[in-house]
Write an enzyme that holds these catalytic residues in place. Structure first.
Site, PDB file in Angstrom:
ATOM      1  N   ASP A   1       0.778  -1.374   0.500  1.00 17.78           N
ATOM      2  CA  ASP A   1      -0.035   0.198   0.207  1.00 17.78           C
ATOM      3  C   ASP A   1       0.677   1.058  -0.176  1.00 17.78           C
ATOM      4  OD1 ASP A   1      -2.343  -1.282   0.214  1.00 17.78           O
ATOM      5  OD2 ASP A   1      -2.627  -1.207   2.121  1.00 17.78           O
TER       6      ASP A   1
ATOM      7  N   ARG B   1      -1.225  -0.626  -8.985  1.00 21.34           N
ATOM      8  CA  ARG B   1      -2.789  -0.566  -8.457  1.00 21.34           C
ATOM      9  C   ARG B   1      -2.804   1.326  -8.369  1.00 21.34           C
ATOM     10  NH1 ARG B   1      -3.782  -0.583  -2.192  1.00 21.34           N
ATOM     11  NH2 ARG B   1      -4.016  -3.507  -2.953  1.00 21.34           N
TER      12      ARG B   1
HETATM   13  C1  LIG Z   1      -8.154  -1.449  -3.922  1.00 19.33           C
HETATM   14  C2  LIG Z   1      -8.215   0.018  -3.016  1.00 19.33           C
HETATM   15  C3  LIG Z   1      -6.423  -0.024  -2.610  1.00 19.33           C
HETATM   16  C4  LIG Z   1      -6.520   1.267  -2.536  1.00 19.33           C
HETATM   17  N1  LIG Z   1      -5.333   1.887  -1.852  1.00 19.33           N
HETATM   18  C5  LIG Z   1      -4.834   2.684  -1.314  1.00 19.33           C
HETATM   19  C6  LIG Z   1      -3.567   3.371  -1.152  1.00 19.33           C
HETATM   20  O1  LIG Z   1      -2.420   2.287  -0.361  1.00 19.33           O
HETATM   21  N2  LIG Z   1      -3.212   4.946  -0.431  1.00 19.33           N
HETATM   22  C7  LIG Z   1      -4.125   4.913  -0.532  1.00 19.33           C
HETATM   23  O2  LIG Z   1      -3.749   6.123  -0.692  1.00 19.33           O
HETATM   24  N3  LIG Z   1      -5.282   5.035  -0.512  1.00 19.33           N
HETATM   25  C8  LIG Z   1      -6.171   4.107  -1.886  1.00 19.33           C
HETATM   26  N4  LIG Z   1      -6.829   3.246  -1.758  1.00 19.33           N
HETATM   27  C9  LIG Z   1      -8.052   4.302  -1.315  1.00 19.33           C
HETATM   28  C10 LIG Z   1      -8.182   5.309  -2.536  1.00 19.33           C
HETATM   29  O3  LIG Z   1      -6.979   6.109  -2.462  1.00 19.33           O
HETATM   30  C11 LIG Z   1      -9.513   6.034  -2.271  1.00 19.33           C
HETATM   31  O4  LIG Z   1      -9.674   7.358  -1.619  1.00 19.33           O
HETATM   32  C12 LIG Z   1     -10.440   5.798  -2.634  1.00 19.33           C
HETATM   33  O5  LIG Z   1     -11.037   4.977  -3.347  1.00 19.33           O
HETATM   34  C13 LIG Z   1     -12.228   7.161  -2.581  1.00 19.33           C
HETATM   35  O6  LIG Z   1     -12.049   7.422  -4.303  1.00 19.33           O
HETATM   36  P1  LIG Z   1     -12.606   6.837  -5.419  1.00 19.33           P
HETATM   37  O7  LIG Z   1     -11.736   6.344  -6.544  1.00 19.33           O
HETATM   38  O8  LIG Z   1     -13.023   5.921  -4.872  1.00 19.33           O
HETATM   39  O9  LIG Z   1     -13.258   8.335  -6.053  1.00 19.33           O
HETATM   40  P2  LIG Z   1     -14.162   9.109  -5.313  1.00 19.33           P
HETATM   41  O10 LIG Z   1     -14.604  10.131  -5.980  1.00 19.33           O
HETATM   42  O11 LIG Z   1     -13.286   9.617  -3.462  1.00 19.33           O
HETATM   43  O12 LIG Z   1     -15.389   8.028  -5.285  1.00 19.33           O
HETATM   44  C14 LIG Z   1     -16.135   8.237  -5.652  1.00 19.33           C
HETATM   45  C15 LIG Z   1     -17.746   7.087  -5.531  1.00 19.33           C
HETATM   46  O13 LIG Z   1     -17.212   6.174  -4.829  1.00 19.33           O
HETATM   47  C16 LIG Z   1     -17.484   5.716  -3.474  1.00 19.33           C
HETATM   48  N5  LIG Z   1     -17.048   6.152  -2.833  1.00 19.33           N
HETATM   49  C17 LIG Z   1     -16.221   6.717  -2.936  1.00 19.33           C
HETATM   50  N6  LIG Z   1     -15.571   5.934  -1.503  1.00 19.33           N
HETATM   51  C18 LIG Z   1     -16.513   5.727  -0.750  1.00 19.33           C
HETATM   52  C19 LIG Z   1     -16.768   5.642   0.457  1.00 19.33           C
HETATM   53  N7  LIG Z   1     -15.632   5.725   1.672  1.00 19.33           N
HETATM   54  N8  LIG Z   1     -18.105   5.608   0.983  1.00 19.33           N
HETATM   55  C20 LIG Z   1     -19.255   5.086   0.386  1.00 19.33           C
HETATM   56  N9  LIG Z   1     -18.640   5.769  -0.944  1.00 19.33           N
HETATM   57  C21 LIG Z   1     -18.101   5.903  -1.279  1.00 19.33           C
HETATM   58  C22 LIG Z   1     -18.502   7.667  -3.892  1.00 19.33           C
HETATM   59  O14 LIG Z   1     -20.102   6.607  -4.339  1.00 19.33           O
HETATM   60  C23 LIG Z   1     -18.526   8.250  -4.977  1.00 19.33           C
HETATM   61  O15 LIG Z   1     -19.338   9.039  -5.132  1.00 19.33           O
HETATM   62  C24 LIG Z   1      -7.447   2.624  -1.901  1.00 19.33           C
HETATM   63  C25 LIG Z   1      -8.752   1.732  -2.687  1.00 19.33           C
HETATM   64  C26 LIG Z   1      -8.981   1.150  -3.242  1.00 19.33           C
HETATM   65  C27 LIG Z   1     -10.413   0.703  -3.844  1.00 19.33           C
END
Ligand SMILES: Cc1cc2nc3c(=O)[nH]c(=O)nc-3n(C[C@H](O)[C@H](O)[C@H](O)COP(=O)(O)OP(=O)(O)OC[C@H]3O[C@@H](n4cnc5c(N)ncnc54)[C@H](O)[C@@H]3O)c2cc1C
Length: 311
Positions: free
Chosen positions: A137, A187
């Site tokens: 991560d 990722r």
């Molecule tokens: C498999 C995976 C691994 C990850 N690993 C890391 C990492 O190593 N380091 C790191 O900094 N971040 C990590 N993240 C988190 C990532 O950086 C984002 O903070 C998170 O995925 C929200 O961003 P988004 O791309 O979904 O877009 P956003 O614009 O935040 O969300 C898009 C839509 O997704 C849905 N959504 C998003 N988040 C949520 C929530 N918490 N609850 C409910 N609905 C939600 C909503 O419908 C929202 O409108 C990871 C995410 C995933 C999916």
């Protein structure tokens, strides 16, 4: 503004005490976390694999300040991988693990990088024996250089070790160019931490544009991209790019978090895409939970309503 407050609270010991001692918080945490024990993660993994999804399991914890604790976290992963293999869940890499560098020692006052690299190496060896992979991560921006350095060095022995690039950082397109090579598992996510404007894009629109740019670099490259987002627009852009360039569905995957947009996870899998769900477990869920609240204000009101309705 609310996001900044919640992310700041995720690092506050006083707020942690307050939130983790409210018994009802646990009911809300369950939505995002498989449970406290490895057995809980195994049960959720078994169910998700049965639904045609893949899984990456995260043993919750971060910012370890004690070398013995860092070793204990690595040992937990080794045991988890043995349990997964014994249950037949690692076949074809369908269940793998994700590791936070600061959970295995990166933040230690002395020899942090060396300790973390040794612990991640131990976990990689256990994953190799179990027939599966590890993804490291990415945490806050001060850890990026050390994390990429460790991954690059460990890849000499474990070429399938995955890493994470965050599109909120201005440097990320350059990192993607460097990582889009054969066999490289990357990722791509938006980033769940805070960073000063000099390092990070302040506006969501810029983070999204950078995500699309990084995604294109990775999809057009020779590596194995892992498109980690719940954002429907970015998923649509990925799907369209993959079809334009004729990328085989087995050569990349979508990733989403446990408990978030489960309908979309099922839809993509039903269409023939590989979808991996990030499944956290363990009792040190506070930082992870606060980042999920910060991502979506609706989660905060859900949380507050749940607390108020049980008073
Ligand atoms: C498999 C995976 C691994 C990850 N690993 C890391 C990492 O190593 N380091 C790191 O900094 N971040 C990590 N993240 C988190 C990532 O950086 C984002 O903070 C998170 O995925 C929200 O961003 P988004 O791309 O979904 O877009 P956003 O614009 O935040 O969300 C898009 C839509 O997704 C849905 N959504 C998003 N988040 C949520 C929530 N918490 N609850 C409910 N609905 C939600 C909503 O419908 C929202 O409108 C990871 C995410 C995933 C999916």
């Amino acid at each position: 503004m609310l996001r900044r407050v919640l992310l700041a609270a995720s690092a506050s010991e006083r707020v942690r005490q307050l939130i983790t001692t409210v018994p009802l918080t646990r009911d809300v945490v369950k939505r995002f976390v498989a449970g406290d024990k490895a057995a809980d993660a195994l049960a959720v993994t078994q169910r998700l694999l049965g639904e045609g999804l893949s899984v990456t399991i995260d043993y919750l914890g971060e910012d370890t300040v004690d070398p013995e604790q860092a070793t204990a976290v690595a040992s937990e992963y080794v045991t988890l991988l043995e349990l997964l293999a014994a249950a037949g869940l690692t076949v074809g890499g369908r269940a793998e693990v994700s590791v936070k560098p600061t959970a295995v020692g990166l933040g230690l006052a002395e020899h942090g990088e060396k300790t973390a690299a040794e612990n991640i190496g131990r976990i990689c060896a256990a994953a190799q024996a179990a027939g599966t992979t590890v993804t490291v991560d990415m945490e806050d921006h001060t850890r990026v250089d050390a994390t990429l350095r460790m991954v690059s060095e460990l890849r000499a022995d474990f070429p399938d070790l995955g890493c994470v690039i965050q599109s909120y950082l201005r440097r990320s397109p350059g990192d993607c160019e460097a990582l889009a090579s054969a066999g490289s598992r990357v990722r791509l996510c938006k980033g769940a931490y805070q960073a000063a404007d000099g390092f990070a894009f302040p506006a969501r629109s810029e983070i999204d544009r950078c995500y699309a740019r990084c995604m294109r670099i990775l999809l057009d490259g020779d590596g194995y991209p892992m498109i980690a987002t719940h954002d429907p627009r970015l998923v649509a852009i990925a799907t369209s790019r993959v079809s334009t360039i004729g990328r085989d569905p087995s050569s990349f995957e979508y990733q989403m978090l446990y408990g978030i947009r489960t309908g979309e996870q099922a839809r993509l899998a039903a269409e023939g895409a590989q979808v991996r769900v990030y499944v956290p477990y363990g009792d040190d869920w506070y930082g992870y939970f606060m980042r999920r609240l910060a991502e979506r204000p609706a989660n905060l009101s859900f949380f507050l309503r749940a607390l108020a309705s049980r008073r």
